[in-house]
Scaffold this motif. Structure first.
Motif, PDB file in Angstrom:
ATOM      1  N   UNK A  32     -27.747  18.710  25.038  1.00 33.80           N
ATOM      2  CA  UNK A  32     -26.460  18.757  25.719  1.00 33.80           C
ATOM      3  C   UNK A  32     -26.462  19.732  26.885  1.00 33.80           C
ATOM      4  N   UNK A  33     -26.975  20.939  26.644  1.00 29.37           N
ATOM      5  CA  UNK A  33     -26.934  21.962  27.694  1.00 29.37           C
ATOM      6  C   UNK A  33     -27.731  21.541  28.925  1.00 29.37           C
ATOM      7  N   UNK A  34     -28.894  20.902  28.707  1.00 29.31           N
ATOM      8  CA  UNK A  34     -29.704  20.442  29.836  1.00 29.31           C
ATOM      9  C   UNK A  34     -28.984  19.346  30.597  1.00 29.31           C
ATOM     10  N   UNK A  35     -28.421  18.394  29.872  1.00 28.13           N
ATOM     11  CA  UNK A  35     -27.678  17.312  30.522  1.00 28.13           C
ATOM     12  C   UNK A  35     -26.484  17.826  31.294  1.00 28.13           C
ATOM     13  N   UNK A  36     -25.793  18.829  30.743  1.00 28.18           N
ATOM     14  CA  UNK A  36     -24.629  19.396  31.417  1.00 28.18           C
ATOM     15  C   UNK A  36     -25.022  20.051  32.735  1.00 28.18           C
ATOM     16  N   UNK A  37     -26.082  20.863  32.705  1.00 31.29           N
ATOM     17  CA  UNK A  37     -26.540  21.525  33.928  1.00 31.29           C
ATOM     18  C   UNK A  37     -26.953  20.494  34.979  1.00 31.29           C
ATOM     19  N   UNK A  38     -27.599  19.427  34.524  1.00 28.75           N
ATOM     20  CA  UNK A  38     -28.056  18.383  35.431  1.00 28.75           C
ATOM     21  C   UNK A  38     -26.887  17.633  36.066  1.00 28.75           C
ATOM     22  N   UNK A  57     -19.709  27.267  15.165  1.00 27.67           N
ATOM     23  CA  UNK A  57     -19.750  26.833  16.558  1.00 27.67           C
ATOM     24  C   UNK A  57     -20.976  26.020  16.902  1.00 27.67           C
ATOM     25  N   UNK A  58     -21.837  25.761  15.934  1.00 25.19           N
ATOM     26  CA  UNK A  58     -23.084  25.052  16.198  1.00 25.19           C
ATOM     27  C   UNK A  58     -23.069  23.672  15.577  1.00 25.19           C
ATOM     28  N   UNK A 118     -21.294  25.777  24.245  1.00 25.16           N
ATOM     29  CA  UNK A 118     -20.833  24.688  25.108  1.00 25.16           C
ATOM     30  C   UNK A 118     -19.447  24.932  25.669  1.00 25.16           C
ATOM     31  N   UNK A 119     -18.589  25.575  24.887  1.00 21.67           N
ATOM     32  CA  UNK A 119     -17.229  25.899  25.329  1.00 21.67           C
ATOM     33  C   UNK A 119     -17.274  26.769  26.582  1.00 21.67           C
ATOM     34  N   UNK A 120     -18.129  27.795  26.559  1.00 21.11           N
ATOM     35  CA  UNK A 120     -18.199  28.725  27.685  1.00 21.11           C
ATOM     36  C   UNK A 120     -18.922  28.103  28.880  1.00 21.11           C
TER      37      UNK A 120
END
Length: 457
Positions: free
Chosen positions: A131-137, A370-371, A416-418
């Motif tokens: 998720x984090x990689x996709x979000x940054x992309x 949160x995970x 992910x929230x932050x």
């Protein structure tokens, strides 16, 4: 090994009145360590496993063996798949294939259909990526689309985030669902097919439909600092059809295996071939090799660039591998102390839907830690003893119920929230009314659709 399990079960039976307190102490300790003391989830799960064993009366030597066995089995079952998925995602990003998918779909959309297109983009990008990689992309693309179309950042961004998140919770070969598939010994092809059936309407409701209303509650203009990213001189991208086919290749191989298992006789040679090609490890390995040619070479990357891209994919996932494997160790500790069997017996006698219980367990752990990953592996461990009484279809639905619960209401203890708050420039309240609301709607829709499917299986 069998002797160890029998010994553990015998000890658990003697200390039966301590099993529920042991589970509560272990989970509470993990929550406190992760949420309040900011201890790494890997260390928190390890300490939690030992605490469960200690309270339940399991000797520490057996507790360490249980945790080690679970850790190793999970690393072997899921770790390779996560590594291959990370390599594939890095090749997709470095080759420009991800940009090609985004630009093609968005370029062919009108302002009215843009939120729907962004949902599709988020899902396609999210399938092989964390998720984090996709979000940054995706963030620069979301900003540009919002600016050019004049639409609210929330109107465009929420569907893309919903696409990323629905893949994270419901659709293998994303690592999240793969963890539950491995822990519950579910049929991957069947889980994939059912996951797609649940994911499509869930994405529609929690993405484009919800975004229409969330954009009224949260006013978030796109930052003006983002401009079109020019391609480097001499750089080319792989074509859209080739990129899309490469992304969907592992999904098609796994779906082919599921269809063959249903339609073809067990001795048919075609079924044997499709069973081999559709094995998750083989399907993802083939996808990585094919991506080196279709994406890497298609973008003009030489052997050195390909090797560098694949190599750089692995360090960022080291922490994820440790957390997932420690979750497997925690699961095995729950199983060997007999806590899981106690829960299974309680469920069978309570009349409560197994799917609803699985969702509730995952929701509670998600809210506490949160995970999504910790919620998935812990809920899978608690519910694992129930699998023996379920058929293949119900077991796959159990995976989806846990996946849906694992993404419920992201709040301040979720990274992910932050990420969303800072990227979108929102206040905490605005983030809750947009991102957290989207995650909640996605989770509830996933549960309701899973329960609806259970009526036909």
């Amino acid at each position: 090994m069998h002797t160890h399990v029998l010994i553990a079960q015998g000890q658990a039976a003697v200390a039966g009145d301590r099993l529920v307190p042991a589970a509560l102490v272990g989970i509470a300790l993990i929550v406190v360590l992760i949420t309040f003391l900011k201890v790494n989830p890997f260390l928190s799960l390890t300490v939690g496993s030992l605490a469960v064993a200690a309270v339940a009366g399991l000797p520490m030597a057996d507790a360490i063996e249980s945790f080690s066995n679970g850790f190793g089995a999970t690393a072997a079952g899921v770790g390779i798949l996560i590594a291959l998925g990370a390599m594939f995602g890095k090749l997709l990003a470095d080759s420009g294939g991800a940009d090609e998918i985004v630009d093609t779909i968005v370029g062919r959309s009108s302002p009215r259909t843009l939120p729907w297109a962004m949902g599709v983009v988020g899902a396609l990008i999210g399938l092989p990526m964390f998720f984090e990689i996709g979000l940054v992309l995706l963030m620069p693309v979301i900003f540009l689309v919002a600016r050019r179309s004049g639409l609210s950042l929330v109107r465009v961004g929420i569907p893309a985030l919903a696409g990323l998140s629905v893949m994270h919770g419901l659709v293998p070969p994303h690592p999240g669902p793969l963890v539950a598939v491995d822990a519950l010994k579910a049929d991957l092809g069947l889980t994939l097919g059912l996951g797609v059936l649940v994911a499509i309407p869930t994405l529609i409701i929690s993405g484009p439909v919800l975004a229409r209303y969330a954009a009224r509650w949260v006013d978030a203009p796109a930052p003006e600092m983002y401009e079109t990213r020019p391609a480097a001189e001499g750089q080319r991208r792989p074509g859209f059809p080739v990129t899309l086919a490469t992304v969907l290749l592992p999904v098609v191989l796994m779906m082919g295996r599921a269809v063959a298992d249903i339609l073809a006789p067990e001795t048919h040679p075609v079924r044997a071939v499709l069973d081999f090609l559709g094995t998750p490890l083989v399907a993802l390995f083939i996808a990585v090799v094919v991506a080196m040619f279709t994406l890497g070479r298609g973008a003009g990357m030489d052997r050195q660039a390909l090797a560098k891209s694949v190599e750089q994919a692995l360090p960022p996932i080291a922490g994820i591998l440790l957390i997932v494997s420690a979750g497997g160790g925690f699961k095995q500790t729950l199983v060997d102390t007999g806590i899981g069997k106690l829960v299974a017996d309680w469920v069978q006698n309570s009349g409560l839907s197994v799917l609803l219980l699985a969702w509730l367990v995952a929701v509670l752990i998600r809210l506490a830690t949160g995970s999504a990953t910790v919620a998935t592996v812990t809920a899978s461990g608690i519910l694992a003893p129930l699998v023996g009484s379920l058929d293949a279809g119900r077991t796959s639905l159990l995976v989806l119920a846990i996946g849906a619960g694992s993404v419920f209401f992201s709040h301040v203890n979720d990274a992910g929230f932050w990420l969303v708050k800072e990227y979108f420039g929102l206040s905490v309240g605005q983030t809750v009314r947009s991102w957290s609301l989207m995650e909640t709607v996605l989770s509830v829709c996933g549960l309701l659709l899973t329960l609806a499917l259970s009526a036909f299986l």
